[in-house]
Design an enzyme around this catalytic site. Structure first.
Site, short mmCIF file in Angstrom:
data_model
loop_
_atom_site.label_atom_id
_atom_site.label_comp_id
_atom_site.label_asym_id
_atom_site.label_seq_id
_atom_site.Cartn_x
_atom_site.Cartn_y
_atom_site.Cartn_z
N LYS A 154 -21.50 53.35 79.51
CA LYS A 154 -22.12 54.16 78.46
C LYS A 154 -21.06 54.68 77.49
CE LYS A 154 -25.61 56.67 79.56
NZ LYS A 154 -26.24 57.63 80.45
N ARG A 189 -24.13 63.46 80.85
CA ARG A 189 -24.72 62.29 81.50
C ARG A 189 -23.66 61.46 82.20
NH1 ARG A 189 -28.19 59.49 76.89
NH2 ARG A 189 -29.77 59.17 78.46
N GLY A 231 -30.75 55.33 86.47
CA GLY A 231 -31.48 56.39 87.17
C GLY A 231 -30.87 56.85 88.49
N MET A 233 -27.84 58.23 89.07
CA MET A 233 -27.04 59.45 89.02
C MET A 233 -27.70 60.46 88.09
SD MET A 233 -23.25 57.86 89.22
CE MET A 233 -23.55 56.70 87.93
N ARG A 290 -26.57 48.99 76.07
CA ARG A 290 -25.91 48.32 77.20
C ARG A 290 -26.54 46.95 77.36
NH1 ARG A 290 -28.57 52.28 81.78
NH2 ARG A 290 -30.70 51.86 81.20
N HIS A 320 -38.91 53.66 85.49
CA HIS A 320 -37.92 53.38 86.53
C HIS A 320 -38.32 52.17 87.36
CE1 HIS A 320 -36.40 53.88 90.66
NE2 HIS A 320 -35.27 54.07 90.02
N SER A 340 -16.59 18.27 107.49
CA SER A 340 -17.58 19.21 106.96
C SER A 340 -17.38 20.53 107.69
CB SER A 340 -18.99 18.68 107.18
OG SER A 340 -19.91 19.62 106.67
N CYS A 371 -21.01 22.90 105.34
CA CYS A 371 -22.45 22.89 105.61
C CYS A 371 -22.91 24.16 106.33
CB CYS A 371 -22.85 21.64 106.38
SG CYS A 371 -22.10 21.52 108.01
N TYR A 413 -17.81 18.80 97.98
CA TYR A 413 -19.21 19.22 97.86
C TYR A 413 -19.50 20.42 98.73
CZ TYR A 413 -20.08 17.12 102.45
OH TYR A 413 -20.05 16.84 103.78
#
Ligand code: PEP
Ligand code: MG
Length: 907
Positions: A28, A99, A108, A110, A372, A490, A798, A865, A885
């Site tokens: 902010k 703020r 919301g 804090m 923001r 909210h 693998s 994997c 991969y």
């Protein structure tokens, strides 16, 4: 004065900070500074840095006040000079907002205090200056209410209780015979200030501070403290935000959206945060302060005319009624709207990303309070990025780097089927706050949502409106439904951030928390009843609705093409059935990285043959049972090879300990004994002999194949015969046979010999051949250390990071749940290492294994994997160690593809 600069000014067009300074000034603060620098009207103010918050946590109140005092005084003077007002004055008082603002936005979570600086003196100044007694007392009343809650801690005592300030206000309204806050007169509001202060004194034992400076310090410390409130801590855990970042504090001159009908306040998005549509949108309230919009108490109006018309259509409101009662800002204040429209355009072009703005109009003059990067759904994330590429605002690589790969999940999940919808009964309609299809049982409290979800139930959290306290419940719910609130309430903002289906402001719904019921359109629903939500239309339905797979075309498909363009690694899937293989191919899997053959043994008659094999006394008996399994395995493999036509398929030989296939209950053991014509005692004896304690590191993996070679023979035969069969049908088949749990090179060699000899035998029998590879899982720590030796024979590696994590940490995979939550809570572990690869420890072994393997065999094919193969940060790690991969479950394939591309671009 301190050597470190803790306070940064803005508001005169020459801000000391800028957008790059988010770490220090919070999002902010940095963005306010940036807006100031590019000529957008922001009320003057200053930011106290995140470093000050950290120092505060370390050294406490007294010390930090000493460090900051001179700078804060000078900064207040800076605001006073620009505004031409004085803090605490009874002539022309300056009021400020205080703020929070962390590096990452935590909407919301804090605390915020508005109208600070009011007391019995300065309120007189405000009256004189504004000639608006009602406004002045209303501001004072709001200030005492917020400060009383946030700083002095006067909150509801129980979850069912209403806010204590609301209770006082409601009883005064009753006394006066009025229903709306707007009907309260100046003297009512004055009385409320008195009643609020009295309640604070009675309940907390503390006097409300009259000295504005004392108010200011109280508020600054409260904002610092709110960094460590439980909901902020929980939010950080959920979003992987480090605890040691701290929050900045922004102190800013107040501007007022509640100074009459030419004042307003609102929030806006430069594009649609739910769908991604390129359409400026938002909500506002005339004659209101910011918290009225986000708190979802009054249902706000739309900013644009088109948004307003769409909203009216959803709500079934006629055009005449809409224009008269619910005009858009575009219609109500056309000049200010034009200015706002230009500003949002400028901000988006400047940031090159969708912005979420807060603004206030004070007596016809527009002020921006915040900008923001806007939170968005997975749908919107993809659409906005691809649109911005087409618009030339960002390049392809930036579009990919904008992805939060896990959010792609939302696009892959089912939507309600047309047939299901046709039969469904709509019971309410609200706003389409966050898309998706959700079906679940009604619960009314976040705690219940958690408890029910823990029992495996699917729940829909139904609330009048949500507050940050509900976050945990929202996180586990299938969807969220609120009776009040708009698209920016909210609930809506948080749900979109979580990718959760959410419907807000379903006005026909009346919730009775005490009796745990919800009534809509004349019918009452109870806790536990099933409902369904369509977050894309805002509809609420009775009962469950069947779902179907989503379309994967358009922007999603284009994004996937981009991913393939920039990636180096490719993505395979873990699949054991032709169905899973087909789904994964649709998601772009280029082969199977792990087919766990044991899963094929658990179903139907196969389990009997498997048990017969295990219970046999000798090789002959085992071979007899294996002969029964062979045709079934072969046909499974034919199905999988066919589904993966043209792509490699890695088939792993039998892995789990044999006892997993035997029943533990006596009646089932009896059944087997009867079927096989042996005694129950014999079955029990085998079950006992095979029993293994966690972590089940005994007779499993290649240890089974090396002690009972006939099993490996049978499996090899099934694989190779299946390959020849499908090859004969013109299907391109590339089998890779994988040996599990190798720790010693001889273990591998013995298995390889069996595999190759068996294959040669079959080639001779059939008079045909097929190319195939023999490789190994690397999942035992020792294997990573002797990888150079294993690679002399193994044609591919693998990494089985599930077992490798288990054995490296010495945690049993199956009962880690007993202590892991506590370890996470105490920060002994930052993440669950079975979900997010422990790069520091296990990662070293992966790196060593890869390097040593490739020392022997430079073009050794290496993949992963374990579950980590579909987790974005782990995929990035796999890229860095040079894997070819990753392989993951079908639904994670697109996530891994994007994560792999992002890793390639970052490198
Ligand atoms: C592993 O251990 O990472 C693996 C993929 O095998 P499994 O989960 O079947 O043990
Ligand atoms: Mg394993």
């Amino acid at each position: 004065m301190s050597a470190t600069k803790y306070v940064y000014l803005f508001g005169n067009g020459k801000a000391e900070g800028n957008a790059e300074m988010k770490d220090l000034l919070g999002g902010k603060g940095a963005n306010l500074a940036e807006m100031d620098l590019i000529g957008i009207p922001v009320p003057p103010g200053f930011t106290i840095t995140t470093e000050a918050c950290i120092a505060y946590t370390k050294y406490g109140t007294a010390k930090i006040k000493e460090l900051l005092e001179d700078d804060v005084k000078a900064a207040m003077k800076h605001i006073e000079d620009i505004m031409q007002m004085q803090f605490g004055s009874n002539e022309n008082p300056l009021l400020v907002s205080v703020r929070s603002g962390a590096r990452a936005s935590m909407p919301g979570m804090m605390d915020t205090i508005l109208n600070l600086g009011l007391n019995d003196n300065s309120v007189q100044g405000l009256i004189k200056k504004t000639q608006n007694e009602r406004f002045a007392w209303d501001s004072y009343r709001r200030f005492v209410q917020m400060y009383g809650d946030v700083v002095m801690g006067l909150k509801p005592e129980n979850k069912e209780d209403l806010d204590p300030f609301e209770v006082i206000m409601d009883s005064l309204k009753k006394e006066r015979g009025i229903t709306s806050d707007l009907e309260l007169t100046a003297s009512d509001l004055k009385e409320l200030v008195y009643l609020f202060k009295r309640a604070i004194k009675e309940r907390t034992g503390k006097d409300f501070p009259d000295d504005p400076w004392e108010q200011l310090w109280g508020a600054i410390f409260a904002v610092f403290d709110s960094w460590n409130n439980p909901r902020a801590i929980f939010y950080r855990k959920l979003h992987n935000i480090p605890d040691d970042w701290g929050t900045a504090v922004n102190v800013q001159a107040m501007v007022f959206g509640n100074m009459g009908n030419n004042s307003a306040t609102g929030v806006a998005f430069t594009r649609d945060a739910a769908t991604g549509e390129h359409l400026f949108n938002g909500e506002y309230l005339i004659n209101a302060q910011g918290e009225d919009v986000v708190a979802g108490i009054r249902t706000p109006l739309q900013i644009t005319k088109i948004g307003s018309q769409r909203w009216a259509a959803l709500a079934g409101i006629s055009e005449e009624e809409r224009v008269a009662k619910y005009p858009s800002l575009e219609e109500a204040m056309p000049e200010v709207y034009k200015q706002l429209f230009e500003i949002q355009k400028k901000l988006e072009e400047h940031a090159k990303d969708m912005q979420d703005l807060e603004f206030t109009i004070q007596e016809g003059r527009l002020w921006l309070l915040q900008t923001r990067t806007g939170k968005r759904t997975g749908f919107a994330m993809v659409k906005i990025a691809m649109d911005m590429v087409r618009e030339g605002l960002i390049d392809e690589k930036t579009a990919l780097l904008r992805m939060e790969p896990n959010k792609l999940d939302e696009l892959l999940h089912p939507v309600f089927s047309q047939e299901g919808l046709a039969k469904a009964k709509e019971i309410a309609k609200g706003l389409p706050a966050s898309p998706g299809a959700a079906t679940g049982q009604i619960v009314f409290f976040a705690e219940d949502a958690e408890a029910w979800a823990a029992q495996g139930k699917k729940v829909i959290l139904c609330r009048l409106e949500t507050s940050p306290e509900d976050l945990r419940g929202m996180a586990v719910a299938q969807g969220i439904l609120t009776a009040r609130g708009g698209m920016t309430s909210h609930a809506a903002v948080v749900a979109r951030g979580m990718g959760k289906c959410c419907v807000t402001g379903a006005g026909s719904i009346v919730i009775d928390y005490k009796n745990r019921t919800m009534t809509t359109r004349g019918k009452t629903y109870h806790e536990g009843d099933w409902i369904s939500l369509n977050g894309s239309t805002g509809q609420v339905f009775e009962g469950k609705i069947e779902t179907v797979a989503p379309e994967l075309s358009g922007d999603f498909a284009e994004l996937m093409q981009l991913a393939d363009k920039y990636t180096r690694m490719y993505v395979r899937t873990n699949a054991d059935t032709p169905q899973d293989a087909t789904v994964a191919r649709k998601f772009g899997a280029r082969g199977i990285g792990l087919c766990r053959t044991e899963h094929m043994f658990f179903t139907g008659v196969r389990i009997n043959a498997m048990r017969e094999m295990i219970l046999a006394d000798n090789e002959e008996g085992r071979r007899k049972a294996l002969d029964k399994l062979l045709p079934m395995q072969r046909s499974d493999f034919e199905g999988i090879f066919t589904a993966m036509d043209g792509f490699p398929v890695t088939i792993r030989l039998l892995d789990p300990p044999l006892h997993e296939f035997l029943p533990q209950e006596e009646n089932q053991q009896k059944e087997i004994a009867n079927a096989l014509g042996i005694t129950l005692e014999k079955v029990k004896e085998r079950v006992n002999a095979l029993h293994e304690l966690n972590p089940m590191l005994g007779h499993r993996g290649c240890r089974v194949g090396n002690t009972y070679p006939e099993i490996t023979e049978m499996q090899t035969r099934a694989i190779i015969e299946a390959a020849l069969n499908v090859k004969a049908k013109g299907i391109k088949v590339i089998p890779e046979i994988m040996v599990p749990l190798v720790g010693i090179e001889t273990e591998f060699k013995m298995q390889e010999d069996i595999i190759r000899n068996t294959a040669e035998k079959i080639f001779e029998e059939k008079g045909d051949r097929v190319e195939f590879l023999v490789g190994t899982m690397i999942e035992v720590p020792r294997a990573t250390l002797v990888a150079d030796k294993i690679a002399e024979r193994a044609e591919f590696f693998s990494f089985g990071t599930n077992d490798l994590t288990q054995m490296t940490f010495g945690y049993s995979r199956d009962d880690v749940g007993v202590f892991l939550p506590i370890y996470l809570e105490k920060n002994i572990l930052k993440n669950d290492p079975f979900q997010i690869l422990d790069q520091e420890g296990v990662g070293q072994l992966v790196q060593i294994g890869t390097e040593r393997g490739r020392k022997t065999r430079p073009n050794l094919k290496v993949g992963i994997c374990g579950e980590h193969g579909g987790e974005p940060s782990s995929v990035e790690f796999c890229h860095r160690v040079g894997m070819d991969y990753v392989s993951c479950s079908p639904y994670r394939v697109p996530i891994a593809r994007v994560a792999a591309a992002m890793a390639a671009i970052r490198k």
